[in-house]
Design an enzyme around this catalytic site. Structure first.
Site, PDB file in Angstrom:
ATOM      1  N   LYS A 112     -14.258   6.653  65.708  1.00 49.18           N
ATOM      2  CA  LYS A 112     -14.264   8.114  65.581  1.00 49.18           C
ATOM      3  C   LYS A 112     -13.953   8.613  64.167  1.00 49.18           C
ATOM      4  O   LYS A 112     -14.349   9.711  63.797  1.00 49.18           O
ATOM      5  CB  LYS A 112     -13.267   8.742  66.564  1.00 49.18           C
ATOM      6  CG  LYS A 112     -13.700   8.631  68.012  1.00 49.18           C
ATOM      7  CD  LYS A 112     -12.729   9.363  68.928  1.00 49.18           C
ATOM      8  CE  LYS A 112     -13.070   9.139  70.383  1.00 49.18           C
ATOM      9  NZ  LYS A 112     -12.213   9.919  71.286  1.00 49.18           N
ATOM     10  N   ASP A 150     -13.940  16.408  71.826  1.00 52.40           N
ATOM     11  CA  ASP A 150     -12.629  16.172  72.457  1.00 52.40           C
ATOM     12  C   ASP A 150     -11.785  17.440  72.349  1.00 52.40           C
ATOM     13  O   ASP A 150     -11.141  17.873  73.300  1.00 52.40           O
ATOM     14  CB  ASP A 150     -11.871  15.051  71.735  1.00 52.40           C
ATOM     15  CG  ASP A 150     -12.439  13.684  72.041  1.00 52.40           C
ATOM     16  OD1 ASP A 150     -13.036  13.511  73.118  1.00 52.40           O
ATOM     17  OD2 ASP A 150     -12.277  12.778  71.194  1.00 52.40           O
TER      18      ASP A 150
END
Ligand code: ATR
Length: 276
Positions: free
Chosen positions: A68, A104
Site C-alpha cells: 500500500k 480504506d
C-alpha cells in the site's frame, strides 16, 4: 459471460489466496450486468505488478498488504486524500495512466457516518499502523477530535504527531472518555478470537465501537461492547464500503451493496474455507 470485451480487475498483494474480494466483486459485476472479471494476483515486486497492469490493460486493482505504501513510486497520479495519507489501496487505469486512491479511509468514514455524524465527536483509535493512519486522517477531515491509543509509545507518538492527535499508551488507559472507539490492530482476529486489546470494564453505554477486523464478524471486543450496552459496527461494514467505492470508481455504476454484503456473509459463513 467472459468475452473479448471483458474488463479485467484484480487484487494485488502477498498473500492474496484468502482474499474475499474476488467472490464479492464477481457477484457485483454479474448482478449489475457489467462485463468485468476480478481475479487475485500474488505479486512480490509491486513495480512489476504495475507494469503488468499497464501492458495487459487491466482496468483497475485493489492493492493490499504489503504494497500500500511502496506502490506510490509506480503511479502517475494520486488522489489528494491518498497523497495526504501516504498510502494507496485502489488503482484505476486511465488509458495507461495509473491513478491511486485510498478507499480504506472513505470506507471507514462511510461505515461510521451511516450510524452517526463525525463532526465534533471525540474519537479514539486503537493502533498506529497503516489502517489507523488512513482512518485517523478520515475522521479528522470530518471535523472529529482524535486520540490515538497504542501499545508502543514511539509508534503511537509518531502517528499522533503526524495526525495532530492526542496520544495515550494502552497500558495507561484508565477510562474511555470518547464518543467513538475504533479498533485497527489485528488483535482478536481468527484464530485469536478470545483476545481484545482493552479490558471490558472500560466499555460504557453511549460509546460507539467499531472493529475493522471482520474474521470473526463479531470480535471479542464487539461482544464485550454489546454486553456493556454500546452500539457496534463490524469490520464488514468498512470492508463493503471501501469495496463499493472501488466498484463505483471503476464501473461508474452504483455498487450493489446488498449483494456484496450477502456474498461476503455467504463466504464467511462457509466453514469449508479458511479466510484471513
Ligand atoms: P496495518 O498497517 O494493517 O494497520 P501494522 O502497521 O502492522 O498494521 O500496525 C499494527 C498495529 O497494531 C500497531 O499499532 C501495533 O502496535 P505497536 O505499534 O505497539 O506494534 C498494533 N498491534 C499489533 N499487535 C498488537 C497486540 N497484540 N496488542 C496491541 N497492539 C497490537
Amino acid at each position: 459471460m467472459i468475452d473479448a470485451a471483458t474488463q479485467v480487475f484484480a487484487v494485488i498483494g502477498n498473500p492474496v489466496s484468502h482474499s474475499l474480494s474476488p467472490v464479492m466483486f464477481n457477484r457485483a459485476f454479474s448482478e449489475t450486468g457489467y462485463n468485468g472479471v476480478y481475479v487475485a494476483f500474488q505479486v512480490t515486486a509491486i513495480g512489476d505488478g504495475m507494469f503488468a497492469i499497464r501492458s495487459l490493460e487491466i482496468k483497475g486493482a485493489s492493492i493490499t498488504i504489503p504494497h500500500k505504501v511502496s506502490i506510490l513510486d509506480f503511479l502517475d497520479e494520486l488522489d489528494p486524500m491518498a497523497e495526504s495519507i501516504g498510502a494507496v489501496n485502489t488503482v484505476i487505469n486511465h488509458e495507461g495512466r495509473l491513478k491511486g486512491y485510498n478507499s480504506d479511509c472513505l470506507g471507514a468514514v462511510k461505515a461510521l457516518e451511516e450510524i452517526t455524524p463525525l463532526e465534533g465527536k471525540r474519537v479514539a483509535i486503537i493502533g498506529a499502523g497503516g489502517a489507523a493512519r488512513a482512518i485517523g486522517f478520515g475522521v479528522k477531515s470530518c471535523g472529529a477530535g482524535l486520540t490515538l491509543i497504542n501499545r508502543s509509545i514511539s509508534n503511537g507518538e509518531k502517528l499522533a504527531s503526524a495526525l495532530e492527535a492526542d496520544f495515550i499508551p494502552i497500558s495507561e488507559l484508565g477510562s474511555l472518555p470518547f464518543d467513538i472507539l475504533i479498533q485497527t490492530t489485528s488483535v482478536g482476529m481468527t484464530p485469536h478470537i478470545h483476545q481484545s486489546p482493552i479490558p471490558d470494564t472500560l466499555l460504557t453505554p453511549g460509546l460507539l465501537v467499531m472493529d475493522i477486523v471482520y474474521t470473526p464478524l463479531k470480535t471479542r471486543l464487539l461482544k464485550d461492547a454489546e454486553k456493556a450496552g454500546c452500539r457496534t459496527i463490524s469490520g464488514m461494514s468498512m470492508f463493503i464500503h471501501q469495496a463499493a467505492f472501488q466498484f463505483e470508481l471503476w464501473t461508474k455504476n452504483p455498487a450493489p451493496l446488498a449483494v456484496m454484503k450477502q456474498s461476503l456473509m455467504d463466504t464467511l459463513n462457509n466453514p469449508r474455507k479458511n479466510h484471513s
